[in-house]
Design a protein around this motif. Structure first.
Motif, mmCIF file in Angstrom:
data_model
loop_
_atom_site.group_PDB
_atom_site.id
_atom_site.type_symbol
_atom_site.label_atom_id
_atom_site.label_comp_id
_atom_site.label_asym_id
_atom_site.label_seq_id
_atom_site.Cartn_x
_atom_site.Cartn_y
_atom_site.Cartn_z
ATOM 1 N N ARG A 93 0.831 -1.202 0.000
ATOM 2 C CA ARG A 93 0.000 0.000 0.000
ATOM 3 C C ARG A 93 0.866 1.253 0.000
ATOM 4 O O ARG A 93 0.554 2.241 -0.654
ATOM 5 C CB ARG A 93 -0.950 -0.011 1.202
ATOM 6 N N ASN A 94 1.993 1.207 0.732
ATOM 7 C CA ASN A 94 2.888 2.373 0.773
ATOM 8 C C ASN A 94 3.655 2.559 -0.530
ATOM 9 O O ASN A 94 4.106 3.652 -0.825
ATOM 10 C CB ASN A 94 3.872 2.243 1.935
ATOM 11 N N LEU A 95 3.827 1.503 -1.304
ATOM 12 C CA LEU A 95 4.574 1.599 -2.555
ATOM 13 C C LEU A 95 3.697 2.090 -3.700
ATOM 14 O O LEU A 95 4.132 2.867 -4.532
ATOM 15 C CB LEU A 95 5.188 0.246 -2.919
ATOM 16 N N TYR A 96 2.489 1.584 -3.769
ATOM 17 C CA TYR A 96 1.590 2.007 -4.830
ATOM 18 C C TYR A 96 0.158 1.593 -4.490
ATOM 19 O O TYR A 96 -0.068 0.606 -3.820
ATOM 20 C CB TYR A 96 1.997 1.447 -6.190
ATOM 21 N N SER A 97 -0.772 2.367 -4.957
ATOM 22 C CA SER A 97 -2.176 2.057 -4.722
ATOM 23 C C SER A 97 -2.770 1.263 -5.870
ATOM 24 O O SER A 97 -3.553 0.348 -5.662
ATOM 25 C CB SER A 97 -2.980 3.341 -4.529
ATOM 26 N N ASN A 98 -2.438 1.638 -7.078
ATOM 27 C CA ASN A 98 -2.997 0.986 -8.254
ATOM 28 C C ASN A 98 -1.855 0.538 -9.172
ATOM 29 O O ASN A 98 -1.353 1.323 -9.958
ATOM 30 C CB ASN A 98 -3.918 1.956 -9.011
ATOM 31 N N PRO A 99 -1.480 -0.722 -9.062
ATOM 32 C CA PRO A 99 -0.367 -1.182 -9.897
ATOM 33 C C PRO A 99 -0.758 -1.169 -11.370
ATOM 34 O O PRO A 99 -1.924 -1.338 -11.722
ATOM 35 C CB PRO A 99 -0.129 -2.616 -9.410
ATOM 36 N N PRO A 100 0.221 -0.966 -12.250
ATOM 37 C CA PRO A 100 -0.073 -0.988 -13.679
ATOM 38 C C PRO A 100 -0.487 -2.393 -14.106
ATOM 39 O O PRO A 100 0.022 -3.381 -13.604
ATOM 40 C CB PRO A 100 1.252 -0.583 -14.321
ATOM 41 N N LEU A 101 -1.426 -2.478 -15.009
ATOM 42 C CA LEU A 101 -1.921 -3.781 -15.466
ATOM 43 C C LEU A 101 -1.346 -4.183 -16.822
ATOM 44 O O LEU A 101 -1.363 -5.360 -17.171
ATOM 45 C CB LEU A 101 -3.451 -3.746 -15.560
ATOM 46 N N HIS A 102 -0.847 -3.221 -17.577
ATOM 47 C CA HIS A 102 -0.406 -3.495 -18.938
ATOM 48 C C HIS A 102 0.642 -4.605 -18.997
ATOM 49 O O HIS A 102 0.494 -5.588 -19.728
ATOM 50 C CB HIS A 102 0.123 -2.213 -19.579
ATOM 51 N N GLY A 103 1.703 -4.466 -18.220
ATOM 52 C CA GLY A 103 2.767 -5.460 -18.219
ATOM 53 C C GLY A 103 2.284 -6.818 -17.757
ATOM 54 O O GLY A 103 2.631 -7.860 -18.332
ATOM 55 N N MET A 104 1.480 -6.840 -16.707
ATOM 56 C CA MET A 104 0.936 -8.100 -16.197
ATOM 57 C C MET A 104 0.108 -8.803 -17.262
ATOM 58 O O MET A 104 0.206 -10.014 -17.434
ATOM 59 C CB MET A 104 0.089 -7.833 -14.949
#
Length: 160
Positions: A42-53
């Motif tokens: 949560r402290n690193l990011y709230s919404n991780p990118p989905l494109h790469g995944m």
């Protein structure tokens, strides 16, 4: 614990794609670990990118795409190994002072040349071969067309 990055393997630099796995001894231990990881994430990011995944998932869930990816990875790693052999061979052929066996004993996209900061700077300023001051070079940038030039440049900065 194990972490895996797909940035290099899939050419997805900047996509923050990978995984982090933890094996736990009990369901309670797993729940405790997940709680701690949730706080860190949560402290690193709230919404991780989905494109790469989504790219990685598409490739790894399709057997034909997975096979193509494996073949391309093998081709690239073989080319890099071939360039390691060629660079070492050329350095030895032109009698560059030193032992160059580390060039072929290292693995991966990068190689430490053994050049010091002054020699690395001379590689940039005199020969336009770019590297950090620790002497690390990208083996992916070494080609059959420039390997002799790079070896001669290394010899030049060592002997002058």
């Amino acid at each position: 614990m194990a972490s895996v990055s797909y940035a290099k393997n899939f050419g997805l630099y900047g996509e923050r794609i990978g995984s982090f796995s933890v094996c736990c001894g009990s369901p309670q231990n797993a729940a405790d670990v997940l709680t701690r990881l949730d706080i860190i994430i949560r402290n690193l990011y709230s919404n991780p990118p989905l494109h790469g995944m989504r790219i990685v998932k598409t490739i790894l869930t399709d057997p034909a795409l997975t096979q193509t990816w494996r073949e391309e990875m093998k081709m690239m790693s073989s080319r890099i190994n071939d360039m390691r052999i060629a660079l070492r061979g050329e350095l030895e052929r032109i009698n560059t002072p030193g032992d160059w066996s580390h060039i072929t004993s290292q693995i991966g996209m990068f190689s430490f040349t053994g050049l010091n900061a002054a020699q690395s700077t001379a590689m940039i300023e005199k020969h336009h071969v770019y590297m950090p001051k620790n002497g690390r070079i990208s083996m992916a940038g070494v080609t059959s067309k420039n390997v002799k030039y790079i070896a001669a440049a290394i010899k030049s900065v060592i002997t002058n």
